[in-house]
Motif scaffolding. Structure first.
Motif, PDB file in Angstrom:
ATOM      1  N   SER A  21     -11.639  -1.994   2.828  1.00 35.32           N
ATOM      2  CA  SER A  21     -10.583  -1.018   3.077  1.00 35.32           C
ATOM      3  C   SER A  21     -10.867  -0.280   4.376  1.00 35.32           C
ATOM      4  O   SER A  21     -12.013  -0.110   4.767  1.00 35.32           O
ATOM      5  N   CYS A  22      -9.801   0.151   4.994  1.00 32.25           N
ATOM      6  CA  CYS A  22      -9.900   0.923   6.237  1.00 32.25           C
ATOM      7  C   CYS A  22      -8.947   2.106   6.112  1.00 32.25           C
ATOM      8  O   CYS A  22      -7.742   1.919   5.930  1.00 32.25           O
ATOM      9  N   ALA A  23      -9.516   3.290   6.198  1.00 31.58           N
ATOM     10  CA  ALA A  23      -8.717   4.511   6.143  1.00 31.58           C
ATOM     11  C   ALA A  23      -8.528   5.039   7.557  1.00 31.58           C
ATOM     12  O   ALA A  23      -9.496   5.170   8.314  1.00 31.58           O
ATOM     13  N   ALA A  24      -7.280   5.320   7.891  1.00 31.87           N
ATOM     14  CA  ALA A  24      -6.955   5.771   9.241  1.00 31.87           C
ATOM     15  C   ALA A  24      -6.471   7.211   9.239  1.00 31.87           C
ATOM     16  O   ALA A  24      -5.753   7.627   8.325  1.00 31.87           O
ATOM     17  N   SER A  25      -6.868   7.925  10.251  1.00 34.74           N
ATOM     18  CA  SER A  25      -6.378   9.291  10.425  1.00 34.74           C
ATOM     19  C   SER A  25      -5.173   9.273  11.352  1.00 34.74           C
ATOM     20  O   SER A  25      -4.909   8.294  12.038  1.00 34.74           O
ATOM     21  N   GLY A  26      -4.430  10.335  11.389  1.00 35.61           N
ATOM     22  CA  GLY A  26      -3.312  10.414  12.311  1.00 35.61           C
ATOM     23  C   GLY A  26      -1.976  10.194  11.631  1.00 35.61           C
ATOM     24  O   GLY A  26      -1.872   9.430  10.671  1.00 35.61           O
ATOM     25  N   ARG A  27      -0.973  10.832  12.133  1.00 32.98           N
ATOM     26  CA  ARG A  27       0.356  10.760  11.535  1.00 32.98           C
ATOM     27  C   ARG A  27       1.172   9.572  12.018  1.00 32.98           C
ATOM     28  O   ARG A  27       2.243   9.330  11.504  1.00 32.98           O
ATOM     29  N   THR A  28       0.637   8.816  12.991  1.00 34.50           N
ATOM     30  CA  THR A  28       1.411   7.715  13.554  1.00 34.50           C
ATOM     31  C   THR A  28       0.863   6.359  13.152  1.00 34.50           C
ATOM     32  O   THR A  28       1.067   5.376  13.839  1.00 34.50           O
ATOM     33  N   PHE A  29       0.178   6.318  12.020  1.00 26.80           N
ATOM     34  CA  PHE A  29      -0.444   5.068  11.560  1.00 26.80           C
ATOM     35  C   PHE A  29       0.569   3.933  11.501  1.00 26.80           C
ATOM     36  O   PHE A  29       0.266   2.803  11.874  1.00 26.80           O
ATOM     37  N   SER A  30       1.775   4.217  11.040  1.00 25.37           N
ATOM     38  CA  SER A  30       2.773   3.163  10.851  1.00 25.37           C
ATOM     39  C   SER A  30       3.234   2.549  12.169  1.00 25.37           C
ATOM     40  O   SER A  30       3.917   1.527  12.159  1.00 25.37           O
ATOM     41  N   ARG A  31       2.881   3.128  13.286  1.00 26.09           N
ATOM     42  CA  ARG A  31       3.273   2.583  14.580  1.00 26.09           C
ATOM     43  C   ARG A  31       2.267   1.562  15.115  1.00 26.09           C
ATOM     44  O   ARG A  31       2.528   0.912  16.128  1.00 26.09           O
ATOM     45  N   TYR A  32       1.138   1.435  14.442  1.00 24.59           N
ATOM     46  CA  TYR A  32       0.061   0.608  14.970  1.00 24.59           C
ATOM     47  C   TYR A  32      -0.030  -0.754  14.291  1.00 24.59           C
ATOM     48  O   TYR A  32       0.149  -0.866  13.072  1.00 24.59           O
ATOM     49  N   VAL A  33      -0.324  -1.751  15.086  1.00 23.01           N
ATOM     50  CA  VAL A  33      -0.777  -3.028  14.573  1.00 23.01           C
ATOM     51  C   VAL A  33      -2.214  -2.811  14.103  1.00 23.01           C
ATOM     52  O   VAL A  33      -3.012  -2.167  14.787  1.00 23.01           O
ATOM     53  N   ARG A  72      -1.277  -3.618   4.106  1.00 21.50           N
ATOM     54  CA  ARG A  72      -1.335  -2.225   4.533  1.00 21.50           C
ATOM     55  C   ARG A  72      -0.430  -1.368   3.672  1.00 21.50           C
ATOM     56  O   ARG A  72       0.557  -1.848   3.110  1.00 21.50           O
ATOM     57  N   ASP A  73      -0.779  -0.094   3.596  1.00 18.02           N
ATOM     58  CA  ASP A  73       0.031   0.880   2.882  1.00 18.02           C
ATOM     59  C   ASP A  73       0.241   2.043   3.859  1.00 18.02           C
ATOM     60  O   ASP A  73      -0.651   2.867   4.050  1.00 18.02           O
ATOM     61  N   ASN A  74       1.402   2.076   4.476  1.00 16.70           N
ATOM     62  CA  ASN A  74       1.652   3.105   5.486  1.00 16.70           C
ATOM     63  C   ASN A  74       1.766   4.500   4.884  1.00 16.70           C
ATOM     64  O   ASN A  74       1.559   5.482   5.581  1.00 16.70           O
ATOM     65  N   ALA A  75       2.079   4.584   3.624  1.00 14.72           N
ATOM     66  CA  ALA A  75       2.148   5.896   2.973  1.00 14.72           C
ATOM     67  C   ALA A  75       0.752   6.483   2.781  1.00 14.72           C
ATOM     68  O   ALA A  75       0.592   7.709   2.744  1.00 14.72           O
ATOM     69  N   LYS A  76      -0.242   5.606   2.657  1.00 17.05           N
ATOM     70  CA  LYS A  76      -1.615   6.056   2.435  1.00 17.05           C
ATOM     71  C   LYS A  76      -2.501   5.889   3.661  1.00 17.05           C
ATOM     72  O   LYS A  76      -3.699   6.182   3.612  1.00 17.05           O
ATOM     73  N   ASN A  77      -1.929   5.391   4.744  1.00 19.55           N
ATOM     74  CA  ASN A  77      -2.698   5.169   5.970  1.00 19.55           C
ATOM     75  C   ASN A  77      -3.907   4.274   5.734  1.00 19.55           C
ATOM     76  O   ASN A  77      -5.022   4.571   6.202  1.00 19.55           O
ATOM     77  N   THR A  78      -3.694   3.190   5.025  1.00 18.84           N
ATOM     78  CA  THR A  78      -4.799   2.272   4.744  1.00 18.84           C
ATOM     79  C   THR A  78      -4.415   0.831   5.028  1.00 18.84           C
ATOM     80  O   THR A  78      -3.243   0.448   4.934  1.00 18.84           O
ATOM     81  N   VAL A  79      -5.406   0.067   5.385  1.00 16.26           N
ATOM     82  CA  VAL A  79      -5.256  -1.381   5.534  1.00 16.26           C
ATOM     83  C   VAL A  79      -6.421  -2.026   4.791  1.00 16.26           C
ATOM     84  O   VAL A  79      -7.539  -1.512   4.807  1.00 16.26           O
ATOM     85  N   THR A  80      -6.145  -3.102   4.108  1.00 13.32           N
ATOM     86  CA  THR A  80      -7.175  -3.763   3.316  1.00 13.32           C
ATOM     87  C   THR A  80      -7.303  -5.226   3.697  1.00 13.32           C
ATOM     88  O   THR A  80      -6.364  -5.825   4.237  1.00 13.32           O
TER      89      THR A  80
END
Length: 125
Positions: A21-33, A72-80
């Motif tokens: 799992s990868c947890a990301a900070s920031g409000r623009t996670f959904s904009r990133y590959v 990925r789950d953009n609501a949780k800012n995570t990618v697995t």
């Protein structure tokens, strides 16, 4: 600015499974590959998998296609990264990465803008 923190690495026997799992900070996670890369001892870092910003498109290295799944789950800012039927050659440090542009990441002609610190995966034979 994006900060990435990986978790879920460990030791597993060949044929087993792990979920990174990868947890990301920031409000623009959904904009990133988002992507996963790995680096084995003595080798260069290599591409494993990528997922588009909306999760619709996924890309895999030939060596893992059919056994690994990126999501990925953009609501949780995570990618697995679900890794099944692991082989000893999967032993490496796995890195989560983020970039606003997909082009060049899979081929390695361009490095992602943001990286996590990595998590160790060891597959015993």
């Amino acid at each position: 600015q994006v900060q990435l923190v990986e978790s879920g690495g460990g030791l597993v026997q060949a044929g087993g499974s792990l979920r990174l799992s990868c947890a990301a900070s920031g409000r623009t996670f959904s904009r990133y590959v988002m992507g996963w890369f790995r680096q084995a001892p003595g080798k260069e870092r290599e591409f494993v998998a990528l997922i588009s910003w909306n999760g619709v498109n996924t890309y895999y290295a030939d060596s893992v296609r059919g056994r690994f799944t990126i999501s990925r789950d953009n609501a949780k800012n995570t990618v697995t990264l679900q890794m099944n039927r692991l082989k000893p050659d999967a032993t490496a440090v796995y890195f989560c990465a983020a970039d606003s542009v997909l082009a060049g990441l899979q081929a390695g002609t361009r490095q992602a803008e943001y990286w996590g610190q990595g998590t160790q995966v060891t597959v015993s034979s």
